[in-house]
Motif scaffolding. Structure first.
Motif, PDB file in Angstrom:
ATOM      1  N   THR A  72      91.797  16.300  36.898  1.00 28.82           N
ATOM      2  CA  THR A  72      90.717  16.868  37.694  1.00 28.82           C
ATOM      3  C   THR A  72      90.477  16.000  38.920  1.00 28.82           C
ATOM      4  OG1 THR A  72      89.687  17.678  35.668  1.00 28.82           O
ATOM      5  CG2 THR A  72      88.321  17.617  37.641  1.00 28.82           C
ATOM      6  N   THR A  73      90.338  16.616  40.095  1.00 26.22           N
ATOM      7  CA  THR A  73      90.206  15.822  41.309  1.00 26.22           C
ATOM      8  C   THR A  73      88.959  14.954  41.267  1.00 26.22           C
ATOM      9  OG1 THR A  73      88.882  17.390  42.596  1.00 26.22           O
ATOM     10  CG2 THR A  73      91.282  17.710  42.598  1.00 26.22           C
ATOM     11  N   ILE A  74      89.029  13.844  41.971  1.00 24.49           N
ATOM     12  CA  ILE A  74      87.913  12.913  42.026  1.00 24.49           C
ATOM     13  C   ILE A  74      86.669  13.587  42.595  1.00 24.49           C
ATOM     14  CG2 ILE A  74      88.557  12.041  44.314  1.00 24.49           C
ATOM     15  CD1 ILE A  74      87.035  10.021  41.414  1.00 24.49           C
ATOM     16  N   PHE A  75      86.847  14.548  43.507  1.00 24.18           N
ATOM     17  CA  PHE A  75      85.700  15.204  44.123  1.00 24.18           C
ATOM     18  C   PHE A  75      84.938  16.042  43.102  1.00 24.18           C
ATOM     19  CE2 PHE A  75      89.179  14.941  47.281  1.00 24.18           C
ATOM     20  CZ  PHE A  75      88.637  13.927  48.064  1.00 24.18           C
ATOM     21  N   THR A  76      85.659  16.772  42.280  1.00 22.25           N
ATOM     22  CA  THR A  76      85.025  17.555  41.227  1.00 22.25           C
ATOM     23  C   THR A  76      84.333  16.653  40.225  1.00 22.25           C
ATOM     24  OG1 THR A  76      86.651  19.329  41.454  1.00 22.25           O
ATOM     25  CG2 THR A  76      85.457  19.214  39.375  1.00 22.25           C
ATOM     26  N   GLN A  77      84.990  15.583  39.829  1.00 15.06           N
ATOM     27  CA  GLN A  77      84.429  14.668  38.840  1.00 15.06           C
ATOM     28  C   GLN A  77      83.123  14.054  39.339  1.00 15.06           C
ATOM     29  OE1 GLN A  77      87.506  11.835  38.008  1.00 15.06           O
ATOM     30  NE2 GLN A  77      88.842  13.318  37.035  1.00 15.06           N
ATOM     31  N   MET A  78      83.125  13.573  40.570  1.00 11.64           N
ATOM     32  CA  MET A  78      81.936  12.896  41.070  1.00 11.64           C
ATOM     33  C   MET A  78      80.793  13.877  41.309  1.00 11.64           C
ATOM     34  SD  MET A  78      83.020   9.920  40.804  1.00 11.64           S
ATOM     35  CE  MET A  78      81.789   8.866  41.554  1.00 11.64           C
ATOM     36  N   SER A  79      81.103  15.086  41.730  1.00  8.42           N
ATOM     37  CA  SER A  79      80.054  16.086  41.923  1.00  8.42           C
ATOM     38  C   SER A  79      79.425  16.471  40.586  1.00  8.42           C
ATOM     39  CB  SER A  79      80.616  17.320  42.628  1.00  8.42           C
ATOM     40  OG  SER A  79      80.989  17.006  43.954  1.00  8.42           O
ATOM     41  N   GLN A  80      80.227  16.546  39.538  1.00 12.31           N
ATOM     42  CA  GLN A  80      79.691  16.830  38.210  1.00 12.31           C
ATOM     43  C   GLN A  80      78.773  15.701  37.742  1.00 12.31           C
ATOM     44  OE1 GLN A  80      83.474  17.460  36.254  1.00 12.31           O
ATOM     45  NE2 GLN A  80      83.178  19.662  36.162  1.00 12.31           N
ATOM     46  N   LEU A  81      79.174  14.475  38.012  1.00  7.41           N
ATOM     47  CA  LEU A  81      78.340  13.337  37.605  1.00  7.41           C
ATOM     48  C   LEU A  81      77.058  13.266  38.422  1.00  7.41           C
ATOM     49  CD1 LEU A  81      81.031  10.589  36.987  1.00  7.41           C
ATOM     50  CD2 LEU A  81      79.518  11.647  35.305  1.00  7.41           C
ATOM     51  N   ALA A  82      77.113  13.672  39.671  1.00  7.16           N
ATOM     52  CA  ALA A  82      75.903  13.707  40.487  1.00  7.16           C
ATOM     53  C   ALA A  82      74.866  14.628  39.850  1.00  7.16           C
ATOM     54  CB  ALA A  82      76.237  14.184  41.898  1.00  7.16           C
TER      55      ALA A  82
END
Length: 460
Positions: free
Chosen positions: A87-97
């Motif tokens: 999973t791309t880093i952008f998706t991962q970080m947005s989910q964590l946000a």
């Protein structure tokens, strides 16, 4: 370890990597976000028979017999050329946000809307019935608008029917270019840190990737290293200017050096120029505009960054007919066509007066100043950003081992999301001291994020 065996690649992939297991890990949270569901798997019935008894049916992994042991999920399946990418880093970080209620200064999408005149044009196109498949390489109005904008920006006149291909965002233009023009075993040189889609699509094409690292503080191109990297197998050099994630603008000297290498070695150039209208402190130069380069260059761009309409996914590739052929062949079997009403609206957008672009840069300069000043006040080492809406910083004043650990702390304890940049390098160690922030947010959001960092971050 915090990740199961199938979460860790054989080598670098575009997702977070463990550096330490001595503290609660962001990696554990990410693996939970992306783990496959197992509760809905159907039971499997098998037949069992003995010489003295009839065949009986037994439910394997029965919930009645093993209430505390749900059936194991089947192993994840993926082609070898993509197994290192998660999973791309952008998706991962947005989910964590979302999970931690943090302010997302990580993923580069605006939290404000695009201009009304463009949205109204989309509504009008829908109401006028422009809702069926578009012509594969773009509706004529948009192709013509792209060609006109390109001429105004570069001085180059291109044929909208033969040299412009509309794609579903620049990411598809990148994929179509790589798949349509790169053969297995070809070498492609790119500049690290790089947008994660580059390596993934090159892997799909079977290419060999070489990376030239741009290093702080100015992220200048190491010209001799680049020259040495070019070999008889080099098919293309991929350039992103303005550059994500560093904010670097490739200088005329650097671009002329690259152009000379391409011409002397019969190498193609692929240029990603989606941030061309967000050039703040240096002139944006399109590589295709340099003498002798148009005939060997694919120039890629999109609508989303300039008009704050990233969800529309309208992109394009401009290239001479002999290169456009390969791009269009790949595009035809990727998406075939792009959203029809959004193409008509994009055509209207690209005919906007110059005053629109001037106001855009003024607004982003204000946002940039808020973020840069705030990051400096919070204690970061802030590197210059001449273009894009990103800023790269050195997080080491705060004493964390690497970018992963720092971003974990920043999300959980400070309430702000940044992107760890080690995922943008072939060698993650090269990016472990750096993180990326974006300023494509409204001024109130930026001030709130800066306030949290100034209040809660402590230098060692």
């Amino acid at each position: 370890m915090f990740l199961s065996s199938f979460d860790l690649p054989s080598r670098h992939g575009m997702f977070l990597r463990p550096f330490s297991i001595s503290r609660p890990s962001l990696l554990a949270a990410l693996s939970k976000i992306s783990s496959p569901r197992c509760s809905s798997l159907p039971f499997r019935t098998v037949s069992m028979a003995t010489p003295s008894s009839p065949t009986v049916s037994v439910e394997t992994a029965s919930a009645d017999r093993r209430p505390n042991h749900p059936p194991a999920p089947p192993p994840l399946q993926i082609a070898k050329r993509l197994e290192k990418f998660k999973t791309t880093i952008f998706t991962q970080m947005s989910q964590l946000a979302i999970k931690h209620g943090a302010i997302n200064l990580g993923q580069g999408f605006p939290n404000f809307d695009g201009p009304e005149f463009v949205k109204e044009a989309a509504i009008q196109a829908i109401k006028e019935g422009k809702n069926q498949y578009a012509r594969g390489f773009g509706v004529p109005d948009l192709n013509s608008s792209i060609a006109a904008r390109f001429k105004k920006d570069t001085g180059l006149e291109v044929d909208p029917e033969k040299e412009v291909t509309v794609t579903s965002g620049c990411t598809e233009a990148i994929a179509a270019t790589m798949l349509g023009l790169i053969n297995p075993g070809d070498e492609v040189i790119l500049f690290a840190p790089f947008y994660d889609s580059y390596e993934a699509t090159l892997s799909m094409a079977g290419a060999k990737v070489k990376a030239i690292t741009l290093r702080p503080p100015d992220f200048s191109v190491p010209l001799n290293e680049l020259k040495s990297a070019v070999s008889k197998d080099t098919r293309a050099i991929l350039i992103n200017t303005p550059h994500n994630p560093t904010g670097k603008m490739f200088s005329r000297e650097e671009l002329e050096f690259i152009a000379t290498l391409c011409k002397e070695n019969d190498v193609l150039a692929f240029t990603d120029e989606v941030y061309d209208k967000l050039a703040f402190e240096a002139e944006h130069i399109s590589l295709a505009s340099l003498p002798g380069m148009y005939e060997r260059t694919v120039t890629m761009n999109s609508l989303g960054k300039t008009f704050s309409l990233t969800g529309w996914k309208i992109g394009w590739a401009i290239a001479p007919p002999h290169l456009t052929w390969g791009v269009r062949q790949a595009h035809a079997f990727l998406t075939f066509a792009t959203s029809t009403p959004m193409q008509f609206a994009a055509s209207v957008a690209l005919r906007a007066p110059e005053s629109y672009y001037e106001e855009l840069k003024r607004d982003y300069n204000v946002k940039k100043d808020i973020l840069v000043d705030g990051l400096k006040a919070a204690g970061f080492i802030v590197y210059p950003s001449s273009g894009t809406y990103f800023v790269m910083v050195d997080h080491t004043p705060f004493g964390f081992e690497n970018d992963i650990a720092f971003c974990e702390y920043l999300i959980k304890e400070v309430g702000v999301v940044a992107i760890p940049t080690s995922v943008f390098y072939l060698n993650p160690e090269e990016g472990k001291n750096l993180v990326r922030f974006t300023f494509c947010k409204d001024e109130g959001t930026l001030r709130m994020a800066v306030g949290r960092m100034k209040e809660r971050l402590k230098k060692i």
